[in-house]
Design a protein around this motif. Sequence first.
Motif, PDB file in Angstrom:
ATOM      1  N   ASP A   1     -12.526 -17.133 -29.623  1.00 32.90           N
ATOM      2  CA  ASP A   1     -13.966 -16.865 -29.735  1.00 32.90           C
ATOM      3  C   ASP A   1     -14.572 -16.610 -28.358  1.00 32.90           C
ATOM      4  O   ASP A   1     -15.442 -15.743 -28.191  1.00 32.90           O
TER       5      ASP A   1
ATOM      6  N   THR B   1     -13.964 -13.117 -27.218  1.00 29.94           N
ATOM      7  CA  THR B   1     -14.816 -12.156 -27.938  1.00 29.94           C
ATOM      8  C   THR B   1     -16.190 -12.062 -27.297  1.00 29.94           C
ATOM      9  O   THR B   1     -16.714 -10.962 -27.051  1.00 29.94           O
ATOM     10  N   TRP B   2     -16.781 -13.214 -27.005  1.00 30.18           N
ATOM     11  CA  TRP B   2     -18.132 -13.213 -26.431  1.00 30.18           C
ATOM     12  C   TRP B   2     -18.128 -12.722 -24.988  1.00 30.18           C
ATOM     13  O   TRP B   2     -19.041 -12.010 -24.560  1.00 30.18           O
TER      14      TRP B   2
ATOM     15  N   ALA C   1     -27.924 -13.675 -28.519  1.00 29.01           N
ATOM     16  CA  ALA C   1     -26.804 -12.734 -28.383  1.00 29.01           C
ATOM     17  C   ALA C   1     -26.899 -11.626 -29.421  1.00 29.01           C
ATOM     18  O   ALA C   1     -26.645 -10.452 -29.121  1.00 29.01           O
TER      19      ALA C   1
ATOM     20  N   ARG D   1     -18.035  -8.986 -25.012  1.00 32.45           N
ATOM     21  CA  ARG D   1     -19.339  -8.402 -25.340  1.00 32.45           C
ATOM     22  C   ARG D   1     -20.269  -8.459 -24.133  1.00 32.45           C
ATOM     23  O   ARG D   1     -21.001  -7.506 -23.853  1.00 32.45           O
TER      24      ARG D   1
ATOM     25  N   LEU E   1     -22.283 -18.327 -24.770  1.00 33.93           N
ATOM     26  CA  LEU E   1     -21.519 -18.601 -25.985  1.00 33.93           C
ATOM     27  C   LEU E   1     -20.024 -18.616 -25.685  1.00 33.93           C
ATOM     28  O   LEU E   1     -19.275 -19.447 -26.217  1.00 33.93           O
ATOM     29  N   GLY E   2     -19.584 -17.693 -24.832  1.00 31.93           N
ATOM     30  CA  GLY E   2     -18.178 -17.694 -24.439  1.00 31.93           C
ATOM     31  C   GLY E   2     -17.800 -18.976 -23.719  1.00 31.93           C
ATOM     32  O   GLY E   2     -16.756 -19.581 -23.999  1.00 31.93           O
TER      33      GLY E   2
ATOM     34  N   MET F   1     -24.547 -14.153 -24.578  1.00 29.65           N
ATOM     35  CA  MET F   1     -23.146 -13.870 -24.930  1.00 29.65           C
ATOM     36  C   MET F   1     -22.204 -14.625 -23.992  1.00 29.65           C
ATOM     37  O   MET F   1     -21.215 -15.227 -24.430  1.00 29.65           O
TER      38      MET F   1
ATOM     39  N   ARG G   1     -26.637 -17.819 -30.151  1.00 26.38           N
ATOM     40  CA  ARG G   1     -26.232 -16.758 -31.071  1.00 26.38           C
ATOM     41  C   ARG G   1     -27.427 -15.881 -31.451  1.00 26.38           C
ATOM     42  O   ARG G   1     -27.310 -14.655 -31.553  1.00 26.38           O
TER      43      ARG G   1
END
Length: 757
Positions: A518, A521-522, A495, A525, A506-507, A503, A492
């Motif tokens: 979530d 979303t990542w 990111a 991005r 994280l996804g 990113m 994070r």
Amino acid sequence: MTKGGSREQFFTKLHALYREAQSPDLPLVAKATGISVGTLKGWFGVESREPRVPRTDKQFKPLLEFLLHRTGKTRITQHEINLWAELRSAAYQRKRKGPAALASSEVWAGLAQQLGADRGLPWGRDLDPYQLGATPTQFGQAGRAESAEDPYLPRTARKVDAEIDAALDRQGMVLITGPSKAGKTRSLFEAVRRKLPDARILVPDRHALHLIPNHPGFVGSTDTIVVWLDDVQKFFATDNPLTLTMLAHLTARSAQTVVVATLRSEALDRLTHDTSELTHDIRALLEQAHKIEIASTSEDADEQAAAAALYPSLQLELHSPDSEQPRPRFGLAEVLAGAPALLRQYDVARFQDPPLHAVIQVAIDWARIGRFDAIPERTLSELALAATDIARCPNLSLPRIEAAISTAREPAEETGYTSALIATLLPDGGIGYRPFDYLVAADDGEHQRTPRPIPRPFWRTATDGAETAIRNMVAITARLRDETDEAMWLWRCAADAGEPTAMYNLGSLSRECGRDRDAETWYRRAAETGEHQDEVALDAIERLAALSIKRGDIDEAISWYRRAADRGAAKPMLPLAALLRSRGDTKGAEDWLRRAAGIGDTTAMVQLGAMLRDRGDSKGAEASFRRAAEIGDPEGMSALGVRLYGRGETTESEYWLRRGAEAGCVYAETNLGVLLAERGDEDAEMWLRRGANSWEPTAMINYAVFLRDRGDTDEANKFFNFAYFLNEYPGLRFPKSFTEAVEIPFVLHGQRSARNN
């Protein structure tokens, strides 16, 4: 034998073999071997210039195999290959280039960690194992090669030396694994010196490895080059980590390139046993490597006895497997490096010298979290000061910590040249430290010890202000050590600073934890931050499409794939074609496969060939398969081999199937096994069994047929039932038992054979 005589004898024999193979057209030979027509014209005297003798097996061996196959010699023995190699060696008098033809020190500055006397890459014969990463000892240090006091112990247990020697002849990466201080680096060095005495050694800077494949001093050199990757996990912790693609680029030069590496057993287990997407690239590289495991000499009584005789002053007989001394016992490399004394120093300091213990432990944990850079002295002092148990050390102060660092960096009397902390000069001129890796392995559970947990706050304090690549590798390490919260926090941070890789990771981590919203979303991005041709953005788009499919929104999935494919990226064109085909849009699917094949994607070529084959366009299918095969795609080789077999061209069919099988393609392995079985070749069982052991249903059925036909019904039943439960065998209705399946014939993957039982 004179140079001219050797050359004449070589080409006389080559031309005789060419005529025996019915003098195939050179373009056909070029397609089958990957050797250019121009080079072939030189070898076969079509051009007026004096033919140049091929210098490497990579350049010549495919031709030899092709010609021998065409003469009907379907089983090429190593003896035949050796005879050709000797003849070629005698014919080709190697001329070493002078310093002007080699890369200068300026050219290699920042890329290679070792330079030779001519300021180019050093010859292997001019180096010693300590310059390449082996731990210095009282008997041997850097610059003291060939010392009679430092003999090499042949590693006879499990024939390790012989296996390394054989592996150096193969393509891909040779990876030596084993516990810390088992002799990995020394054994690898001795094998390279035995097998490749005239090779140059490239020890790349880990941050510059990606620059090597296109470097003029690397590509332009005609010398054999050994790329030396000691402790290969360090090459994963960079902005441009080592991948299978990079490995392929390293070995693509015309002259011979051998990539060798070492890795501790516990690190290998941690990296390969994780099945998450986050370690996919690392896992793929390690799984394809030719791995050779080496153990401590204390695990084998004969090897330990030989070590004791070679180094009588070390009293290694006390550590023999049949010794009455209780565990732990230590092998030759451990004792030579002073590992027992340093491990004892670390353990005793825990109770008798808390500052010393804290200093060593902080350096160990710095490495254990995935920081392969040296820890600066000031950072070490600050972290050790915070980690020291004040209750057991009431007079704690910074000078005491500094004194402890001084003690830890000094070799103990018993160790000779090794210390718990190894000092190194940092780029800014300061002093940094790395821990003795045996202590790192001990805290990770090697040497019959219980793994010590890394303090939770350390993950964050040790990465404060670190570069993105370091935080990324530390986050991956946290994930591998089940510290999910720390991995999430580290990614994070990166990111939020705009790093697309973080990113994407994280996804992936969110998706693993079941948080699809979530994850989306990542991924969005990551996809929108970078260009859509970027690998990270393409991977993010692929995941977004997969999430769309998961919730049943095929239109959105197609939209994501098309968005990337429209920008010219081949990777999303294949799943886009698959989705279009599933909806009945075969023309759209074919168009995208043709576009992907047109920009060089071999998987698209194979899939396009299969589509053309299924609709009856045999000529187009074969052309697509052949193009993939000639580029080097193993599945393309298998598919082409099947097409050729179907029209009776068994010699060329076997050539391509064998190349695909040797490259590890399970379809080629089973297809080659069927071809050999149908003519009674004894090698058929080996290839059929190899394919069946991969759990591919067609391969298991073919092996079952082979076993049934020779009367081994019980074993045949076992493999048939495996395939039956997988329920994926194409085109067959399964009977209740294999013994009832008397009409089931051999089946080539992609086409049924002519045989009918």
